[in-house]
Enzyme design. Structure first.
Site, PDB file in Angstrom:
ATOM      1  CG  ASP A   1      -0.309   0.140   2.531  1.00 10.22           C
ATOM      2  OD1 ASP A   1       0.625   0.530   2.480  1.00 10.22           O
ATOM      3  OD2 ASP A   1      -1.103   0.879   3.577  1.00 10.22           O
ATOM      4  CD  GLU A   2       4.948   2.351   3.424  1.00 11.94           C
ATOM      5  OE1 GLU A   2       5.801   2.922   3.462  1.00 11.94           O
ATOM      6  OE2 GLU A   2       4.812   1.129   3.606  1.00 11.94           O
TER       7      GLU A   2
END
Ligand code: TTP
Ligand code: MG
Length: 407
Positions: A105-106
């Site tokens: 998610d990054e």
């Protein structure tokens, strides 16, 4: 002129939990924990409502159950989260070809050259957050800074749904009050050694003097940490894999000003890119253009297409739209123009049938015929009528640089 770097760090908010809330809106506003209840379980993540009870990632489930007995528990669906992650990454490609994913998610996005300064970076960050929200109904927190480290710190400062610009001047105000554990490379062991010296926040470290830190952690680590504490971080954003791209660009002896001349050149570059794509049996999901004005300001702009493209018409249409809607020349002439294709996928057999439009299908056939002629007699034989009409000097063939990946 070398621009200062503009780096974005994007981190989705409460990622697994937020995806579950999106899938089942009845969960909105409730304390939600992703993980397995019970003796051996740990918390993967939880909603911000559960965090207000003190629940955290990696916490034993038994502790979380005690802190927040009323929480709703879900086991998690990795396949779904990976799919959402993939879609969000594809969205990043519309902002820059230089994307370094860090986790599910990054990611870091390097916008140097795409925007002029941090303010431009903030505008792109806003657009990115809006698109993630519009297309995925999820929120992201974004940090905008001249280095990776500051961008990463910034994305965390106003979570959830944050957008924080972190210029170097704000290092004393915003970085120094944070605990030393926030510096990359400070694990529990180094933290304990620094605490023993009375160094708890980054300001203490910045004040401490290199010898004291070096005595505790070694000379290399001391130099590294002091540089980070000053906001210095030379690491570049490294794209995950050598993402292939096909592009063509041309520099003009005299800056172009006439719109139809510029568009004719875009068509010529699109034609070359399309020819290379077809030659290699590839199609492109993303088209980008590069424009440099006489004063050496450079823009790159990208557009992701609804379906992979390999025809000059499709690539040109996207390139022209980017040029018309996303570039403001402000009266300046164009010194360099490039068109490129990224996000390349193999062209499936029978993909011609994907074009319901008869005209497009015909141009696909014409393109193939042109390629065959071109291969036989040289590319100059097959030149589009529009190019012939362009008031080009008879001088020389355009000097075409092919490069990959293009930036
Ligand atoms: P994070 O980005 O660390 O956490 P988050 O997105 O849930 O919350 P926020 O960023 O708003 O603080 O991690 C991303 C996902 O990775 C997270 O949703 C679940 C998973 N994860 C684990 O499974 N175990 C862990 O210990 C951590 C930290 C994350
Ligand atoms: Mg996250």
């Amino acid at each position: 002129m070398e621009h200062a770097s503009v780096i974005l760090h994007v981190d989705m908010d409460a990622f697994y939990a937020a995806v579950e809330v999106r899938e089942n809106p009845a969960l909105a506003g409730k304390p939600l924990i992703i993980g397995h209840k019970g003796r051996r379980g740990v918390v993967s993540t939880c909603s911000y409502e559960a965090r207000s009870f003190g629940v955290r990632s990696a916490m034993p489930s038994l502790v979380a159950m005690r802190l927040c007995p009323q929480a709703i528990w879900l086991p998690g669906r990795m396949g779904l989260y990976i799919e959402v992650s993939r879609r969000i990454r594809r969205l990043f490609d519309d902002f820059t070809p230089v994307v370094e994913p860090l986790s599910i998610d990054e990611a870091f996005l390097d916008l140097t050259g795409v925007v002029a300064d941090l303010r431009g970076g903030a505008e792109e960050a806003r657009r990115l957050k809006d698109r993630i929200h519009a297309e995925q109904r999820l929120t992201a927190s974004v940090g905008v800074a001249p280095t990776k480290f500051l961008a990463k710190v910034a994305s965390d400062l106003e979570k959830p749904d944050g957008l924080v610009v972190f210029p170097l001047e704000e290092v004393p105000k915003r970085l120094w009050p944070l605990p030393v554990e926030r510096l990359w490379g400070v694990g529990p062991k180094s933290a304990a050694r620094l605490h023993a010296l009375g160094i708890r926040v980054i300001a203490d470290l910045a004040d401490a003097g290199e010898e004291r830190i070096a005595a505790a952690l070694g000379a290399g680590a001391a130099q590294h940490l002091l540089a980070l504490a000053r906001g210095e971080d030379p690491r570049a954003v490294v794209p995950e894999r050598e993402s292939r791209s096909i592009s063509e660009e041309r520099t003009f002896a005299v800056d172009l000003r006439a719109c139809d001349r510029i568009e004719a050149e875009l068509l010529a570059r699109s034609d070359g890119v399309a020819r290379d794509l077809r030659r290699e049996g590839l199609a492109a999901r993303t088209v980008h253009i590069k424009v440099r004005t006489g004063d050496f300001t450079t823009w790159t702009r990208a557009l992701t297409l609804p379906a992979p493209a390999f025809l000059a018409e499709e690539i040109y249409t996207a390139a022209r739209e980017l040029f018309r809607t996303r570039i403001r020349l402000g009266g300046k002439g164009v010194r360099l123009l490039g068109v490129g294709a990224t996000n390349l996928v193999p062209r499936r057999a029978g993909q011609l049938g994907l074009f319901p439009d008869a005209a497009l299908e015909r141009s696909a056939r014409v393109a193939r015929a042109a390629d065959i002629l071109g291969e036989k007699y040289g590319e100059d034989v097959v030149t589009r009528a529009r190019l012939l009409k362009a008031p080009a000097k008879k001088s020389a063939r355009p000097r075409v640089d092919r490069r990959s990946p293009s930036r």
